[in-house]
Design a protein around this motif. Structure first.
Motif, PDB file in Angstrom:
ATOM      1  N   GLN A  27       0.508  -1.430   0.105  1.00 24.87           N
ATOM      2  CA  GLN A  27      -0.138   0.006   0.221  1.00 24.87           C
ATOM      3  C   GLN A  27       0.749   0.717   0.258  1.00 24.87           C
ATOM      4  O   GLN A  27       2.270   1.079   0.101  1.00 24.87           O
ATOM      5  CB  GLN A  27      -1.058  -0.310   1.313  1.00 24.87           C
ATOM      6  N   PRO A  28       0.572   2.319  -0.656  1.00 25.39           N
ATOM      7  CA  PRO A  28       1.136   3.692  -0.440  1.00 25.39           C
ATOM      8  C   PRO A  28       1.635   4.493   0.783  1.00 25.39           C
ATOM      9  O   PRO A  28       0.251   3.731   1.897  1.00 25.39           O
ATOM     10  CB  PRO A  28      -0.094   5.138  -0.823  1.00 25.39           C
ATOM     11  N   ALA A  29       2.685   4.552   1.494  1.00 22.51           N
ATOM     12  CA  ALA A  29       3.335   4.991   2.343  1.00 22.51           C
ATOM     13  C   ALA A  29       1.715   6.312   2.539  1.00 22.51           C
ATOM     14  O   ALA A  29       1.817   6.748   1.873  1.00 22.51           O
ATOM     15  CB  ALA A  29       4.366   5.566   2.859  1.00 22.51           C
ATOM     16  N   ARG A  30       1.732   6.139   3.915  1.00 20.69           N
ATOM     17  CA  ARG A  30       0.998   7.054   4.542  1.00 20.69           C
ATOM     18  C   ARG A  30       0.407   7.499   5.767  1.00 20.69           C
ATOM     19  O   ARG A  30       0.986   6.372   6.742  1.00 20.69           O
ATOM     20  CB  ARG A  30      -0.992   6.584   4.506  1.00 20.69           C
ATOM     21  N   ALA A  31       1.023   8.403   6.549  1.00 22.25           N
ATOM     22  CA  ALA A  31       1.190   8.583   7.851  1.00 22.25           C
ATOM     23  C   ALA A  31       2.097   8.200   8.702  1.00 22.25           C
ATOM     24  O   ALA A  31       2.327   7.545   9.094  1.00 22.25           O
ATOM     25  CB  ALA A  31       0.029   8.682   8.557  1.00 22.25           C
ATOM     26  N   ARG A  32       3.358   8.544   7.951  1.00 23.36           N
ATOM     27  CA  ARG A  32       5.007   7.156   8.258  1.00 23.36           C
ATOM     28  C   ARG A  32       5.208   8.537   9.420  1.00 23.36           C
ATOM     29  O   ARG A  32       5.520   7.238  10.672  1.00 23.36           O
ATOM     30  CB  ARG A  32       6.093   8.217   7.086  1.00 23.36           C
ATOM     31  N   ARG A  33       4.690   9.206   9.830  1.00 22.86           N
ATOM     32  CA  ARG A  33       5.343   9.958  11.356  1.00 22.86           C
ATOM     33  C   ARG A  33       4.660   9.440  11.747  1.00 22.86           C
ATOM     34  O   ARG A  33       5.221   9.424  13.148  1.00 22.86           O
ATOM     35  CB  ARG A  33       5.120  11.771  11.047  1.00 22.86           C
ATOM     36  N   ALA A  38       5.188   5.700  17.087  1.00 28.24           N
ATOM     37  CA  ALA A  38       4.136   4.924  17.110  1.00 28.24           C
ATOM     38  C   ALA A  38       5.538   3.976  17.881  1.00 28.24           C
ATOM     39  O   ALA A  38       5.460   3.080  18.494  1.00 28.24           O
ATOM     40  CB  ALA A  38       2.831   3.933  16.614  1.00 28.24           C
ATOM     41  N   GLY A  39       5.759   3.711  16.771  1.00 25.33           N
ATOM     42  CA  GLY A  39       6.754   2.520  16.333  1.00 25.33           C
ATOM     43  C   GLY A  39       8.165   2.769  17.772  1.00 25.33           C
ATOM     44  O   GLY A  39       8.149   1.584  18.396  1.00 25.33           O
ATOM     45  N   ARG A 186       4.488  14.455  21.306  1.00 23.13           N
ATOM     46  CA  ARG A 186       4.776  15.720  21.174  1.00 23.13           C
ATOM     47  C   ARG A 186       5.652  14.729  19.723  1.00 23.13           C
ATOM     48  O   ARG A 186       6.266  15.577  18.682  1.00 23.13           O
ATOM     49  CB  ARG A 186       5.396  16.440  21.133  1.00 23.13           C
ATOM     50  N   LEU A 187       5.734  13.836  19.765  1.00 21.58           N
ATOM     51  CA  LEU A 187       6.564  12.840  18.589  1.00 21.58           C
ATOM     52  C   LEU A 187       5.421  12.537  17.244  1.00 21.58           C
ATOM     53  O   LEU A 187       5.922  12.730  16.528  1.00 21.58           O
ATOM     54  CB  LEU A 187       7.127  11.550  18.666  1.00 21.58           C
ATOM     55  N   ARG A 188       4.123  12.346  17.660  1.00 25.16           N
ATOM     56  CA  ARG A 188       3.420  13.135  16.978  1.00 25.16           C
ATOM     57  C   ARG A 188       2.854  14.366  16.175  1.00 25.16           C
ATOM     58  O   ARG A 188       3.016  14.919  16.995  1.00 25.16           O
ATOM     59  CB  ARG A 188       2.118  12.089  17.421  1.00 25.16           C
ATOM     60  N   PRO A 189       2.506  14.266  14.882  1.00 27.01           N
ATOM     61  CA  PRO A 189       1.712  15.421  15.199  1.00 27.01           C
ATOM     62  C   PRO A 189       0.986  15.469  14.465  1.00 27.01           C
ATOM     63  O   PRO A 189       0.024  14.572  15.621  1.00 27.01           O
ATOM     64  CB  PRO A 189       1.676  14.444  12.783  1.00 27.01           C
ATOM     65  N   ARG A 190       0.427  16.706  14.728  1.00 28.99           N
ATOM     66  CA  ARG A 190      -0.490  17.367  15.898  1.00 28.99           C
ATOM     67  C   ARG A 190      -2.528  17.196  14.663  1.00 28.99           C
ATOM     68  O   ARG A 190      -2.649  17.361  15.210  1.00 28.99           O
ATOM     69  CB  ARG A 190      -1.021  18.782  15.369  1.00 28.99           C
ATOM     70  N   VAL A 191      -2.376  16.751  13.890  1.00 32.12           N
ATOM     71  CA  VAL A 191      -3.182  16.589  12.913  1.00 32.12           C
ATOM     72  C   VAL A 191      -3.345  15.268  12.524  1.00 32.12           C
ATOM     73  O   VAL A 191      -2.541  14.173  11.840  1.00 32.12           O
ATOM     74  CB  VAL A 191      -2.851  16.568  11.807  1.00 32.12           C
ATOM     75  N   LEU A 192      -3.950  14.400  13.604  1.00 31.96           N
ATOM     76  CA  LEU A 192      -4.464  12.930  12.776  1.00 31.96           C
ATOM     77  C   LEU A 192      -5.343  12.128  12.088  1.00 31.96           C
ATOM     78  O   LEU A 192      -6.293  11.997  13.118  1.00 31.96           O
ATOM     79  CB  LEU A 192      -4.333  12.389  14.023  1.00 31.96           C
ATOM     80  N   VAL A 193      -5.133  11.454  11.452  1.00 30.00           N
ATOM     81  CA  VAL A 193      -6.320  11.430  10.051  1.00 30.00           C
ATOM     82  C   VAL A 193      -5.455   9.785  10.075  1.00 30.00           C
ATOM     83  O   VAL A 193      -4.622   9.708   8.933  1.00 30.00           O
ATOM     84  CB  VAL A 193      -6.072  12.275   8.949  1.00 30.00           C
ATOM     85  N   PRO A 194      -5.651   9.029  10.570  1.00 30.56           N
ATOM     86  CA  PRO A 194      -6.128   7.574   9.968  1.00 30.56           C
ATOM     87  C   PRO A 194      -5.991   7.273   8.424  1.00 30.56           C
ATOM     88  O   PRO A 194      -6.948   7.899   8.241  1.00 30.56           O
ATOM     89  CB  PRO A 194      -7.123   6.436  10.461  1.00 30.56           C
ATOM     90  N   PRO A 195      -5.036   6.862   7.432  1.00 30.32           N
ATOM     91  CA  PRO A 195      -5.226   5.792   6.475  1.00 30.32           C
ATOM     92  C   PRO A 195      -5.769   4.694   6.157  1.00 30.32           C
ATOM     93  O   PRO A 195      -6.185   4.516   6.823  1.00 30.32           O
ATOM     94  CB  PRO A 195      -3.200   5.713   6.404  1.00 30.32           C
ATOM     95  N   ALA A 196      -6.798   5.734   4.717  1.00 33.13           N
ATOM     96  CA  ALA A 196      -7.814   4.477   4.376  1.00 33.13           C
ATOM     97  C   ALA A 196      -6.513   3.856   2.969  1.00 33.13           C
ATOM     98  O   ALA A 196      -7.007   4.923   2.496  1.00 33.13           O
ATOM     99  CB  ALA A 196      -8.583   5.385   3.969  1.00 33.13           C
ATOM    100  N   GLY A 303       1.443  -0.396   8.421  1.00 34.22           N
ATOM    101  CA  GLY A 303       1.290   0.390   7.179  1.00 34.22           C
ATOM    102  C   GLY A 303       1.193  -0.024   5.875  1.00 34.22           C
ATOM    103  O   GLY A 303       0.142   0.028   4.330  1.00 34.22           O
ATOM    104  N   ARG A 304       2.091  -0.277   5.349  1.00 35.35           N
ATOM    105  CA  ARG A 304       2.213  -0.561   3.728  1.00 35.35           C
ATOM    106  C   ARG A 304       2.038  -1.830   3.283  1.00 35.35           C
ATOM    107  O   ARG A 304       1.940  -2.627   2.518  1.00 35.35           O
ATOM    108  CB  ARG A 304       4.266  -0.758   3.492  1.00 35.35           C
ATOM    109  N   SER A 305       2.336  -3.107   4.572  1.00 38.47           N
ATOM    110  CA  SER A 305       2.017  -5.109   4.348  1.00 38.47           C
ATOM    111  C   SER A 305       1.488  -4.980   5.422  1.00 38.47           C
ATOM    112  O   SER A 305       2.858  -5.634   6.583  1.00 38.47           O
ATOM    113  CB  SER A 305       3.198  -5.296   3.233  1.00 38.47           C
ATOM    114  N   TYR A 306       0.966  -5.837   5.490  1.00 39.18           N
ATOM    115  CA  TYR A 306       0.989  -6.779   6.735  1.00 39.18           C
ATOM    116  C   TYR A 306       1.556  -7.956   7.151  1.00 39.18           C
ATOM    117  O   TYR A 306       2.026  -8.264   8.078  1.00 39.18           O
ATOM    118  CB  TYR A 306      -0.776  -7.297   6.684  1.00 39.18           C
ATOM    119  N   ALA A 307       1.743  -8.582   6.145  1.00 40.23           N
ATOM    120  CA  ALA A 307       2.852  -9.407   5.901  1.00 40.23           C
ATOM    121  C   ALA A 307       4.137  -8.745   5.858  1.00 40.23           C
ATOM    122  O   ALA A 307       5.187  -9.327   7.311  1.00 40.23           O
ATOM    123  CB  ALA A 307       2.959 -10.279   4.276  1.00 40.23           C
ATOM    124  N   LEU A 308       4.798  -7.649   5.455  1.00 38.54           N
ATOM    125  CA  LEU A 308       5.938  -7.168   6.228  1.00 38.54           C
ATOM    126  C   LEU A 308       5.786  -6.896   7.950  1.00 38.54           C
ATOM    127  O   LEU A 308       6.655  -7.393   8.425  1.00 38.54           O
ATOM    128  CB  LEU A 308       6.383  -5.708   5.779  1.00 38.54           C
TER     129      LEU A 308
END
Length: 365
Positions: A27-33, A38-39, A186-196, A303-308
């Protein structure tokens, strides 16, 4: 209105080769930050939980503390206050799973077949925790981590004091997760939008009947997988229950099958990675560092692949299990991957058998 396909026809459509290729597509990279934050939180949580418990007077409880700290995986897209409520709920579920399963092991120790009742309890934990998370709208990684906590509690329990120590270790890890999330928010961005993800089905609006049906489906599937694996002589039957519970989450059959395929491939590869790591004979602290790094990589890639994601979360889980109960052999990962894959297959069968006419009609309008 076109006829609603039967269960076999529904499963055949879900297993079409084009659908299977789609399940493995990155899947395309989304919400990488957000995923990176979280990691880092999960990796730091594992590092602190394992390290601090190892240095305490109760080093054998490090695995249970790490399980409690894994609640950092939840609520990554929620504002801080909402995320803390999510962590509180998941922490209670995790601690409850550890305590209830440990009590079941203790009470069943005198039975002719002592593992049957605890495996049923693991299935109940899977169903109940799934229903609670669906009702509250708690997203990934779902109830799988809680079921893993129940499965990790199937080791021998000598007394109620042992149950209390395991429970307190889980509580300490969950509290550590709360503190860590607050301090590092504070590591997270202020705007939190879950990827679809592209082509993802629209989320269902759960009602009471659907929530109960989902919980019962997971309970039956996970319990059956654990008991079948045990009857087949599996050394780690709880991992079959974990595999089945992971497949049965959600309401879309195609999502179940996609997730099962990804879990199977990722788990198999991850078991080989774990076997290689265990063959190195790493001491405690190098192992802890590897676990922390695997946590970070899992959250960045899943987020890119559940298998990975499964490729790294599987050796992480196996290494934590090895720290809690050393096996002394590199065969452990291969045994557990076989049990997990059995659970995946049984989970797919349960998905088809327990599917309702309304669910089949939803995907074949």
């Amino acid at each position: 209105m076109p006829p609603v396909p039967g269960r076999i026809a529904h499963a055949r459509a879900a297993l079409d080769h084009r659908q299977l290729r789609g399940a493995l597509r990155l899947q395309p990279a989304r919400a990488r930050r957000v995923h990176l934050a979280a990691g880092l939180q999960a990796g730091l949580g594992a590092l602190l939980a394992l390290g601090l418990t190892h240095l305490s007077p109760w080093p054998t409880l490090a695995g249970f503390a790490a399980l409690g700290a894994m609640t950092t995986l939840y609520g990554r897209f929620d504002p801080l206050r909402a995320r803390l409520r999510v962590l509180g709920v998941v922490g209670l579920l995790m601690v409850g799973a550890i305590a209830v399963t440990s009590v079941a092991v203790l009470c069943s120790s005198g039975l002719a077949v002592p593992l049957v009742v605890p495996l049923v309890v693991v299935g109940i934990v899977a169903g109940a925790s799934t229903a609670v998370m669906v009702y509250l709208g708690i997203g990934a990684p779902g109830a799988t981590i809680v079921v893993f906590g129940a499965g990790a509690s199937l080791g021998p329990v000598g007394s109620l004091a042992d149950v209390g120590q395991r429970t307190l270790a889980g509580i300490s890890g969950a509290l550590l997760a709360v503190v860590l999330v607050v301090v590092t928010d504070r590591l997270r961005p202020r705007v939190l939008v879950p990827p679809a993800p592209p082509g993802a089905p629209l989320p269902d609006v759960p009602d009471g009947r659907a929530i109960v049906a989902t919980g019962v489906r997971v309970l039956v599937g996970a319990t059956a997988a654990g008991l079948v694996a045990f009857a087949a002589g599996a050394q780690h039957a709880a991992w079959a229950a974990i595999g089945a519970a992971a497949v049965l989450q959600g309401t879309h059959l195609q999502l179940h099958v996609d997730r099962a395929l990804q879990r199977a491939l990722g788990t198999a590869g991850g078991a080989l990675v774990a076997a290689g790591l265990l063959s190195l004979g790493l001491d405690f602290w190098p192992t802890v560092v590897v676990v922390a790094v695997l946590q970070v990589v899992t959250e960045v890639t899943i987020g890119r692949s559940y298998a990975l994601g499964q490729l790294t979360v599987t050796p992480m889980a196996l290494l934590v299990s090895e720290l809690a109960a050393p096996s002394g052999g590199a065969g452990l990962p291969l045994e557990r991957v076989a049990d997990t894959l059995l659970g995946v297959v049984l989970g797919i069968l349960a998905t088809v058998i327990l599917s309702t006419r309304a669910q089949r009609a939803q995907h074949h309008p």
